[in-house]
Scaffold this motif. Structure first.
Motif, mmCIF file in Angstrom:
data_model
loop_
_atom_site.group_PDB
_atom_site.id
_atom_site.type_symbol
_atom_site.label_atom_id
_atom_site.label_comp_id
_atom_site.label_asym_id
_atom_site.label_seq_id
_atom_site.Cartn_x
_atom_site.Cartn_y
_atom_site.Cartn_z
ATOM 1 N N VAL A 63 -69.934 47.632 9.727
ATOM 2 C CA VAL A 63 -69.627 49.026 9.389
ATOM 3 C C VAL A 63 -68.495 49.531 10.269
ATOM 4 C CG1 VAL A 63 -70.510 51.392 9.371
ATOM 5 C CG2 VAL A 63 -71.975 49.512 8.616
ATOM 6 N N TYR A 64 -67.478 50.144 9.622
ATOM 7 C CA TYR A 64 -66.406 50.809 10.354
ATOM 8 C C TYR A 64 -66.632 52.315 10.263
ATOM 9 C CZ TYR A 64 -64.149 46.401 8.954
ATOM 10 O OH TYR A 64 -63.862 45.094 8.687
ATOM 11 N N HIS A 65 -66.594 52.966 11.417
ATOM 12 C CA HIS A 65 -66.655 54.426 11.450
ATOM 13 C C HIS A 65 -65.263 54.932 11.798
ATOM 14 C CE1 HIS A 65 -67.298 58.450 13.161
ATOM 15 N NE2 HIS A 65 -68.364 58.513 12.388
ATOM 16 N N LEU A 66 -64.648 55.687 10.876
ATOM 17 C CA LEU A 66 -63.298 56.216 11.075
ATOM 18 C C LEU A 66 -63.384 57.729 11.227
ATOM 19 C CD1 LEU A 66 -63.199 53.902 8.565
ATOM 20 C CD2 LEU A 66 -60.771 54.145 9.048
ATOM 21 N N GLU A 67 -62.695 58.243 12.224
ATOM 22 C CA GLU A 67 -62.761 59.682 12.468
ATOM 23 C C GLU A 67 -61.468 60.189 13.076
ATOM 24 O OE1 GLU A 67 -65.310 62.587 15.381
ATOM 25 O OE2 GLU A 67 -66.445 61.198 14.116
ATOM 26 N N CYS A 68 -61.009 61.330 12.579
ATOM 27 C CA CYS A 68 -59.856 62.033 13.153
ATOM 28 C C CYS A 68 -60.311 63.470 13.389
ATOM 29 C CB CYS A 68 -58.656 61.979 12.201
ATOM 30 S SG CYS A 68 -57.183 62.817 12.826
ATOM 31 N N SER A 69 -60.640 63.782 14.614
ATOM 32 C CA SER A 69 -61.245 65.082 14.916
ATOM 33 C C SER A 69 -60.293 66.242 14.658
ATOM 34 C CB SER A 69 -61.728 65.110 16.372
ATOM 35 O OG SER A 69 -60.648 64.858 17.260
ATOM 36 N N GLN A 70 -58.993 66.024 14.872
ATOM 37 C CA GLN A 70 -58.031 67.117 14.700
ATOM 38 C C GLN A 70 -57.920 67.563 13.245
ATOM 39 O OE1 GLN A 70 -54.412 66.596 16.906
ATOM 40 N NE2 GLN A 70 -53.273 68.079 15.680
ATOM 41 N N ASN A 94 -54.135 63.617 11.182
ATOM 42 C CA ASN A 94 -53.145 64.244 12.050
ATOM 43 C C ASN A 94 -53.670 64.172 13.477
ATOM 44 O OD1 ASN A 94 -50.788 65.580 12.781
ATOM 45 N ND2 ASN A 94 -51.758 67.587 12.676
ATOM 46 N N GLY A 95 -53.028 63.373 14.302
ATOM 47 C CA GLY A 95 -53.529 63.195 15.656
ATOM 48 C C GLY A 95 -54.149 61.821 15.817
ATOM 49 N N GLU A 96 -55.157 61.741 16.668
ATOM 50 C CA GLU A 96 -55.735 60.444 17.016
ATOM 51 C C GLU A 96 -56.809 60.018 16.019
ATOM 52 O OE1 GLU A 96 -57.696 59.824 20.976
ATOM 53 O OE2 GLU A 96 -55.793 58.794 21.389
ATOM 54 N N LEU A 97 -56.637 58.806 15.488
ATOM 55 C CA LEU A 97 -57.629 58.214 14.596
ATOM 56 C C LEU A 97 -58.470 57.237 15.413
ATOM 57 C CD1 LEU A 97 -58.825 57.548 11.767
ATOM 58 C CD2 LEU A 97 -57.020 55.813 11.539
ATOM 59 N N HIS A 98 -59.790 57.455 15.412
ATOM 60 C CA HIS A 98 -60.713 56.586 16.131
ATOM 61 C C HIS A 98 -61.396 55.669 15.121
ATOM 62 C CE1 HIS A 98 -61.238 59.910 19.434
ATOM 63 N NE2 HIS A 98 -60.002 59.451 19.328
ATOM 64 N N VAL A 99 -61.453 54.386 15.429
ATOM 65 C CA VAL A 99 -62.145 53.421 14.578
ATOM 66 C C VAL A 99 -63.135 52.640 15.442
ATOM 67 C CG1 VAL A 99 -61.934 51.455 13.013
ATOM 68 C CG2 VAL A 99 -60.170 53.228 13.016
ATOM 69 N N CYS A 100 -64.403 52.725 15.078
ATOM 70 C CA CYS A 100 -65.462 52.014 15.780
ATOM 71 C C CYS A 100 -66.118 51.040 14.809
ATOM 72 C CB CYS A 100 -66.527 52.975 16.313
ATOM 73 S SG CYS A 100 -65.863 54.372 17.243
ATOM 74 N N THR A 101 -66.449 49.843 15.296
ATOM 75 C CA THR A 101 -67.023 48.806 14.445
ATOM 76 C C THR A 101 -68.404 48.424 14.956
ATOM 77 O OG1 THR A 101 -64.794 47.956 14.065
ATOM 78 C CG2 THR A 101 -66.618 46.565 13.378
ATOM 79 N N PHE A 102 -69.356 48.332 14.023
ATOM 80 C CA PHE A 102 -70.731 48.004 14.360
ATOM 81 C C PHE A 102 -71.274 46.964 13.384
ATOM 82 C CE2 PHE A 102 -69.921 52.474 15.244
ATOM 83 C CZ PHE A 102 -70.345 52.632 16.552
ATOM 84 N N ILE A 103 -72.360 46.326 13.765
ATOM 85 C CA ILE A 103 -73.211 45.615 12.813
ATOM 86 C C ILE A 103 -74.517 46.395 12.773
ATOM 87 C CG2 ILE A 103 -74.450 43.490 12.273
ATOM 88 C CD1 ILE A 103 -72.313 41.933 13.729
#
Length: 296
Positions: A63-70, A94-103
């Motif tokens: 699973v990829y969790h993608l988030e851009c808080s801005q 717009n701004g920082e894109l965070h990508v976290c990967t999990f199983i």
């Protein structure tokens, strides 16, 4: 979402703990601009036979969790592939894109045991609920600058006007001697266009019918003209500079290499794929029409 170092009530394969031995869950992430889209490519190195088999059997998922808080963008992408990609419209970021990967567990797990558990864990885990974390990869952060160039905004190179020749019913496109790409419609068609152009529910339908074919025509003409000739004839024209800037900045395409491109596909991407959106709008319009009661 930032990954925090945390303790779990059961063994989790992660770079920040020693719950597993002789195992790896390493993630290589790349973020690339593709026209008006952002492509996130993920390659996973998984060295744990039990987890690998669980993914193939559908008992676990990457699973990829993608988030851009801005910008407020957030998305979850699920896959059973060790190599995958996620495409995001750049306009959503717009701004920082965070990508976290999990199983994650894809079903409730009873008496879960992995022979690569740290020797301190001697017994099976009685119960792990569906959706719980089994492995954690490193987080990636990329700074995304909002794309400003848009061929359909107020600075659009297109101008739609009335064809003053009453004997011509078809759409005419002219660009040679104007600062804009001129699209001429007959009086009736122009009136229909003006009555609908501000309706967001049909905007992409109109663009697909009018602007896309006009851009296809112009790009086709440009593709078979020598670049030096193009610069000499159109180098000071606003429409030419707008198209050139869009191609070079957003699609990394030089005017000299335009001939080798799929013009029809490129035109759609340059206009943010209005045909795809148009079909969705048509399905909405159609469903509304089907739901209306007629009078007999």
């Amino acid at each position: 979402m930032d990954i925090r170092y945390r303790l779990y009530p059961y063994p989790v394969l992660a770079y920040f703990n020693d719950d597993y031995i002789d195992s790896k869950f390493e993630v290589i992430g790349q973020c690339e601009k593709n026209g008006y889209d952002i492509e996130v490519k993920i390659n996973v190195l998984l060295e744990n036979q039990k987890l690998f088999e669980m993914i193939k059997e559908g008992k676990a998922l990457i699973v990829y969790h993608l988030e851009c808080s801005q910008s407020g963008y957030r998305n979850i992408h699920r896959t059973d592939q060790l190599q995958d990609r996620v495409t995001v419209k750049a306009s959503l970021l717009n701004g920082e894109l965070h990508v976290c990967t999990f199983i994650l567990a894809n079903e409730n797990l009873n008496d879960y045991y992995n022979d690569k558990f740290n020797p301190e864990y001697t017994k099976p885990i009685k119960f792990i609920e569906k959706g719980c974390v089994l492995a954690v990869g490193k987080q990636f952060n990329w700074n995304i600058t909002k794309v400003k160039s848009d061929l359909l905004k107020s600075s659009s190179p297109f101008r739609i006007i009335k064809n003053m020749d009453p004997n011509v019913s078809e759409m005419i496109v002219e660009y040679e001697s104007s600062h804009h790409i001129i699209i001429k419609l007959n009086e009736k068609d122009l009136a229909i266009y003006k009555s609908m152009r501000d309706d967001p529910g049909v905007r992409d339908i109109l663009n697909s019918a009018i602007v896309v074919p006009a851009l296809v025509y112009v790009l086709g003409e440009l593709a078979f003209t020598d670049e030096s000739t193009l610069e000499a004839e159109f180098g000071n024209q606003s429409w030419y500079l707008s198209i050139k800037q869009t191609l070079e900045k957003n699609f990394k395409i030089k005017m000299s290499s335009l001939k080798g491109e799929n013009i029809f596909s490129l035109a759609q991407r340059m206009l943010r794929t209005p045909i795809n959106n148009a079909l969705e709008q048509l399905s909405t319009v159609g469903s509304k029409a089907d739901g209306e009661e007629g009078e007999y």
